[in-house]
Design an enzyme around this catalytic site. Structure first.
Site, PDB file in Angstrom:
ATOM      1  N   GLY A 101     -74.017 -60.681 -28.771  1.00  0.00           N
ATOM      2  CA  GLY A 101     -74.264 -59.418 -29.309  1.00  0.00           C
ATOM      3  C   GLY A 101     -73.389 -59.017 -30.235  1.00  0.00           C
ATOM      4  O   GLY A 101     -73.962 -58.258 -31.192  1.00  0.00           O
ATOM      5  N   ARG A 129     -82.055 -58.538 -25.458  1.00  0.00           N
ATOM      6  CA  ARG A 129     -80.880 -57.335 -25.520  1.00  0.00           C
ATOM      7  C   ARG A 129     -81.513 -56.309 -26.553  1.00  0.00           C
ATOM      8  O   ARG A 129     -81.969 -56.718 -27.688  1.00  0.00           O
ATOM      9  CB  ARG A 129     -79.266 -57.716 -25.767  1.00  0.00           C
ATOM     10  CG  ARG A 129     -78.997 -58.632 -24.674  1.00  0.00           C
ATOM     11  CD  ARG A 129     -77.858 -59.168 -24.820  1.00  0.00           C
ATOM     12  NE  ARG A 129     -76.626 -58.139 -24.749  1.00  0.00           N
ATOM     13  CZ  ARG A 129     -75.288 -58.115 -25.103  1.00  0.00           C
ATOM     14  NH1 ARG A 129     -74.698 -59.374 -25.483  1.00  0.00           N
ATOM     15  NH2 ARG A 129     -74.652 -57.079 -24.979  1.00  0.00           N
ATOM     16  N   ASP A 327     -65.807 -54.580 -20.239  1.00  0.00           N
ATOM     17  CA  ASP A 327     -66.220 -55.989 -20.030  1.00  0.00           C
ATOM     18  C   ASP A 327     -65.597 -56.445 -18.641  1.00  0.00           C
ATOM     19  O   ASP A 327     -65.818 -57.563 -18.280  1.00  0.00           O
ATOM     20  CB  ASP A 327     -65.513 -56.960 -21.132  1.00  0.00           C
ATOM     21  CG  ASP A 327     -66.484 -56.571 -22.392  1.00  0.00           C
ATOM     22  OD1 ASP A 327     -67.606 -56.184 -22.151  1.00  0.00           O
ATOM     23  OD2 ASP A 327     -66.189 -56.892 -23.404  1.00  0.00           O
TER      24      ASP A 327
HETATM   25  C1  S3P Z   1     -67.551 -55.419 -28.276  1.00  0.00           C
HETATM   26  C2  S3P Z   1     -67.925 -54.263 -27.870  1.00  0.00           C
HETATM   27  C3  S3P Z   1     -68.571 -54.160 -26.545  1.00  0.00           C
HETATM   28  C4  S3P Z   1     -68.082 -55.424 -25.611  1.00  0.00           C
HETATM   29  C5  S3P Z   1     -68.403 -56.475 -26.181  1.00  0.00           C
HETATM   30  C6  S3P Z   1     -67.449 -56.839 -27.465  1.00  0.00           C
HETATM   31  C7  S3P Z   1     -67.030 -55.594 -29.756  1.00  0.00           C
HETATM   32  O1  S3P Z   1     -69.939 -54.169 -26.660  1.00  0.00           O
HETATM   33  O2  S3P Z   1     -68.846 -55.072 -24.294  1.00  0.00           O
HETATM   34  O3  S3P Z   1     -67.971 -57.784 -25.363  1.00  0.00           O
HETATM   35  O4  S3P Z   1     -66.406 -56.592 -30.189  1.00  0.00           O
HETATM   36  O5  S3P Z   1     -67.297 -54.588 -30.470  1.00  0.00           O
HETATM   37  P1  S3P Z   1     -70.445 -52.776 -26.726  1.00  0.00           P
HETATM   38  O6  S3P Z   1     -70.339 -52.315 -28.136  1.00  0.00           O
HETATM   39  O7  S3P Z   1     -71.960 -52.999 -26.597  1.00  0.00           O
HETATM   40  O8  S3P Z   1     -70.030 -51.804 -25.839  1.00  0.00           O
END
Ligand code: S3P
Length: 448
Positions: A101, A129, A327
């Site tokens: 993601g 997602r 996380d």
């Molecule tokens: C991350 C942001 C978080 C985290 C992901 C890494 C990042 O996600 O859960 O593992 O590197 O910006 P979200 O932006 O969906 O909270």
């Protein structure tokens, strides 16, 4: 990559004390950003300590597809010859971000204000997602997105040929959304302003300062207001990626619940936007100390020492701490199973849209191991059974989610009966050395 191939079942058996030093890999968030910001600079960025997990390798491939030269010199040592802000070329293939993601959302932001079109896809987890949280603000810059129903991948982004700067209030606590908007703002003229009500990890802001962008953060009652001046020439950097606190969480939590353990996890960043788990564990009575506290590259860093903690107590985790440990809730729920009393985790709706629905994935697996869990849309409660009293003995589904797989492996280290995950393959996305590192400490994790 559109899956993780043949499932790799793994079983964690109760083990003796975990002892020794755990050198966990580089920070995943910072690794993605190093490659992307390197690609947006003019000249050569040198990176050491890069996480060579599948997620980050997919981002490296993507940066090549957008025209940057990305070379691996040695383990963790990479060079990125960037094309500059606004210099991305149009990729001639679909960009496959695998399980990540962070990769897909940040890259969408980075390309959305260039006059190019790119199509993105991922594995079965990523393609479920929500992407509208990113494409909505990117539309304000003038980018267009066409994807599947529910704003899901595969999705094509047509970058804005004449981008306009944006003033955006991030509606969900998400560093990925904040970062996507900032990366898009790099190639818009004028000032892009992002407001976040809750502080999320601030690596993008810190790194943009390092790369020479004009960016400032004002902390107000409405939240953090981040202002970025568009169209800078980013200067290449030499980046030493710190070790990942989210990976450190696994050997730390394993040591706390495994009798006789004493594990040192050196060089872990304690940036307040990331360190919520360690504060929480200490409040639960964990024997977790910070040794050799220091500053490195403007970040607080320490060596973590975790020792077996037989008298853990359940607590109520403050909801305003959620973003700083988002996380880490899966592995916290494992520690909570070994505590006395209940651990309440509230304000954690975001857990439902991670690599899996993490509340559901952990609740189902913990219940199968005879741990009582209650849950609602944005909360869950684990009823601890106390050390020595967690039955285990189940096969749990990892749902293509590395952190779910690793959490159940930690659980099995101290349960009465072994714990199995149906597929540990996804662990390679963020912590490819997990099995060997845990085995060296004394864990007994077997494939099959
Ligand atoms: C991350 C942001 C978080 C985290 C992901 C890494 C990042 O996600 O859960 O593992 O590197 O910006 P979200 O932006 O969906 O909270």
């Amino acid at each position: 990559m559109s899956g993780h191939g043949t499932p790799i079942p793994m079983t964690s058996h109760a083990c003796g004390p975990l002892t020794g030093q755990a050198d966990v890999p580089g920070d995943k968030s910072i690794s993605h950003r190093s490659l992307i910001l390197g690609a947006l600079s003019v000249g050569e960025t040198k990176i050491t300590g890069l996480l060579e997990g599948e997620d980050v390798l997919d981002t490296a491939k993507a940066m090549r597809a957008f025209g940057a030269e990305v070379e691996r010199d040695d383990e963790g040592t990479w060079r990125v010859h960037g094309v500059g802000v606004g210099g991305f070329a149009e990729p001639d293939q679909v960009i496959d971000c695998g399980n990540s993601g962070t990769g897909v959302r940040l890259i969408m932001g980075a390309m959305a204000t260039s006059p190019i079109t790119a199509t993105f896809t991922g594995d079965a987890s990523l393609n479920k997602r929500p992407m509208a949280r990113v494409t909505d603000p990117l539309a304000l810059f003038g980018a267009q997105a066409v994807g599947r129903s529910g704003g899901r991948l595969p999705m094509t982004i047509v970058g804005a040929s004449d981008p306009i700067p944006v003033n955006y209030d991030v509606p969900v606590p998400s560093a990925q959304v904040k970062s996507a908007v900032l990366l898009a703002g790099l190639n818009a003229p004028g000032e892009t302003v992002v407001t976040e009500r809750e502080a999320t990890r601030d690596h993008t802001e810190r790194m943009l300062v390092g790369f020479g962008a004009e960016i400032s953060t004002e902390v107000t009652n409405a939240g953090r207001i981040i202002t970025l001046k568009g169209q800078p020439e980013l200067k290449p950097q030499t980046i030493v990626v710190p070790r990942d606190p989210s990976s450190a969480a696994f050997p730390v939590c394993a040591a706390l619940i495994t009798e006789g353990s004493d594990v040192l996890v050196p060089n872990i960043g304690l940036n307040p936007t990331r360190a919520g788990l360690f504060t929480t564990l200490r409040e639960m009575g964990a024997d977790l100390t910070y040794e050799n506290q220091r500053e490195e590259g403007g970040e607080p860093v320490a060596d973590l020492r975790a020792r077996f903690s037989p008298n853990l107590k359940g607590i109520e985790v403050p909801p305003d701490r959620a973003a700083s440990m988002i996380d880490e809730y899966p592995v916290l729920s494992v520690v909570a199973a070994f505590a006395e009393g209940k651990t309440e985790m509230r304000g954690v709706k975001e857990l439902r849209v991670k690599e899996s629905d993490r509340i559901d994935a952990m609740a189902v697996g913990l219940r199968a191991c005879d741990v009582e869990v209650e849950e609602g849309e944005d909360w869950w409660i684990v009823h601890g059974r106390g050390h020595g009293n967690v039955p285990g003995g189940a096969t749990c589904a990892s749902h293509l989610d590395h952190r779910i797989a690793m959490s159940f492996m930690v659980l099995g280290m101290a349960t009465q009966r072994p714990v199995t995950v149906d597929d540990g393959g996804p662990i390679a996305t963020s912590f490819p050395i997990f099995e060997t590192l845990m085995a060296d400490l004394g864990a007994d994790i077997r494939r099959g």
